[in-house]
Scaffold this active site. Structure first.
Site: not given
Length: 400
Positions: A89, A157, A212, A237, A338, A368, A370
Site C-alpha cells: 500500500c 489485513q 457517501r 478503505s 485506496h 501501513c 502488507g
C-alpha cells in the site's frame, strides 16, 4: 548533501469499483498524470532522469513495468527509463523516497515519482486484501522458514485490523465515529474545492466517487466481517482506481529549468513491525522519523495516515499523541478510496496542498503496508515562517 524539492504533486480523482475509471487501462491512467504534471510545470520531458512508479499486483495490464509503459503511453521520449516499485500500500510513497534519494545522492536532477492501480480491472487486487480468507495461496504458503517463525496462523489485513482493535481497545463505535468523520470531511472538502489544485482531469473525470452520505445508524446495521469481530465494511478503505504523480527536482534543476519549489523533503524512512498485526508499523515508523529528524508530533501541522482500516489510525493516534484535528483533515481512504499503488503519492499531493492552505511548516505522511512495514515522510513547506494553523471541531472517541 543536495536537497530534493517538491515542484508539484497531482492525482486523478479516485474512481470507485466499477466506476468512472474502471475500464481505463492502467498505462493510460499513469500516462495522464505523468503528462499533466510535466505540462503544467513547463518541463521538457527529455530532462527527466527516471520515472519511479508504485503498483501492486503487477499482472495483466499492470505487468511489464507499468512505470515504463505509462511513460511511453503518454507519448514521451523513449530515452527516459522507468522502474516499478511494490511496497504494497505504500508503493508510490516508496517511489517518492527512491526518487528523492536519487536526487539527494547527486545521481539525478529531475525525477517523476507516483503510482497507479486499477482494482476494478484486476480482481486479484481485491482478493489479495483478504489473503487466506478467500482461499488463495498466500505469499507465505509453503515457506518452511515462515512456518518455523510464525506458524500456520492466518495472515491477512482483516485479521491484522481486528488484532489492532483488540490490543488498543478500540470499540466498533469508536471506529464508526471515525469513519463517519472521514465521509463528512471528504464531502466538505469536495464541496469547498479543496482538491481542485491536486486533481487533474482524465476523460473529464474530476470528482472523487467514494464519499457517501451515511450515518452511525446505517453503519451499526452492518454485519461484522468475521463472527465475533468488530470490523465492518464501513470502517475499511474502499476498493478504488486511480493514479498519482509527483515532480521532484534538485536545487540545480530548480535553477536551470526555472521551476518553483513548493516544499522540500525533510526526512524519509521506513520501518517494520509484527507482520501478523501487519498494519501497526506506522507507529514505530513515525516514532523513528521524529527521533531522526529531531521534531515532535506537535511540530506536524498536517498529517496524512492511510485509513486502510479505522483502527490503524486510532491506534496510531493513541501511541503518538497526535492531535486528531491535524490528522486526515479532508477525509481519508474510508471515504476517498485506496487505489493501492497510487495511494502514497495521492496522499502526498493532499498533504502538500493542505500544508499550503493552512500556512503550516511541516507535514507528515505514513502508510501501513502488507508484510508489516510502513514508510514515513516529513516535508517542509517552502515559503516562509510557520503561520497559525486553524482546524475545525475536535474529534474524540466519545463523540464528534
Amino acid at each position: 548533501m543536495p536537497e530534493a524539492f517538491i515542484v508539484d504533486a497531482v492525482r486523478t480523482a479516485v474512481g470507485k469499483r466499477g466506476g468512472a475509471l474502471s475500464e481505463t487501462h492502467p498505462a493510460d491512467l499513469g500516462a495522464s498524470v505523468i503528462r499533466q504534471v510535466l505540462e503544467r510545470n513547463g518541463v521538457d520531458p527529455n530532462k527527466v532522469d527516471d520515472v519511479v512508479f508504485g503498483c501492486v499486483d503487477n499482472v495483466g495490464p499492470q505487468a511489464g513495468n507499468i512505470a515504463r509503459t505509462a511513460w511511453l503511453a503518454a507519448g514521451l521520449p523513449e530515452a527516459v527509463p522507468g522502474v516499478t516499485v511494490d511496497r504494497q500500500c505504500g508503493s508510490s510513497q516508496q517511489a517518492i523516497h527512491f526518487a528523492a534519494q536519487a536526487i539527494m545522492s547527486g545521481t539525478a536532477e529531475l525525477m517523476v515519482a507516483g503510482g497507479v492501480q486499477n482494482m476494478s480491472k484486476i480482481p486479484i487486487s481485491a482478493a489479495m486484501l483478504a489473503g487466506q480468507q478467500y482461499g488463495f495461496e498466500t505469499p507465505t504458503s509453503g515457506s518452511k522458514g515462515w512456518f518455523e517463525r510464525y506458524g500456520d496462523q492466518e495472515v491477512s489485513q482483516f485479521r491484522g485490523a481486528e488484532l489492532i482493535a483488540d490490543k488498543w481497545d478500540i470499540s466498533r463505535e469508536d471506529m464508526e465515529r471515525w469513519a463517519l468523520r472521514s465521509h463528512e470531511r471528504a464531502r466538505a472538502a469536495i464541496d469547498a474545492g479543496k482538491f481542485a489544485k491536486e486533481i487533474v482531469p482524465i476523460d473529464g473525470f474530476t470528482v472523487d466517487e467514494g464519499p457517501r452520505d451515511t450515518s452511525l445508524e446505517k453503519m451499526a446495521s452492518l454485519k461484522t466481517l468475521v463472527e465475533g469481530g468488530r470490523l465492518t465494511a464501513a470502517v475499511a478503505s474502499q476498493i478504488s482506481d486511480g493514479a498519482s504523480a509527483t515532480l521532484l527536482a534538485s536545487g540545480q534543476a530548480v535553477k536551470d529549468y526555472g521551476l518553483t519549489p513548493r516544499a522540500r523533503i525533510h526526512h524519509l524512512s521506513a520501518r517494520g513491525a509484527d507482520p501478523i498485526f501487519m498494519l501497526s508499523a506506522p507507529i514505530p515508523a513515525t516514532q523513528y522519523a521524529l527521533a531522526k529528524s529531531g521534531l515532535s508530533i506537535d511540530d506536524m501541522d498536517v498529517i496524512e495516515i492511510n485509513e486502510a482500516f479505522a483502527p490503524v489510525v486510532l491506534a496510531w493516534i493513541k501511541e503518538t499523541g497526535a492531535d486528531p484535528d491535524r490528522v486526515n483533515v479532508n477525509g481519508g481512504a474510508i471515504a476517498l478510496g485506496h487505489p493501492l499503488g497510487a495511494t502514497g503519492a495521492k496522499l502526498f499531493a493532499s498533504l502538500l496542498n493542505e500544508l499550503e492552505r493552512v500556512g503550516g511548516r511541516y507535514g507528515l505522511l505514513t502508510i501501513c503496508e502488507g508484510g508489516g512495514t510502513a514508510n514515513a515522510t516529513i516535508i517542509e513547506r517552502v515559503g516562509g515562517a510557520k503561520a497559525p494553523v486553524v482546524y475545525g471541531p475536535s474529534f474524540s472517541a466519545a463523540g464528534m
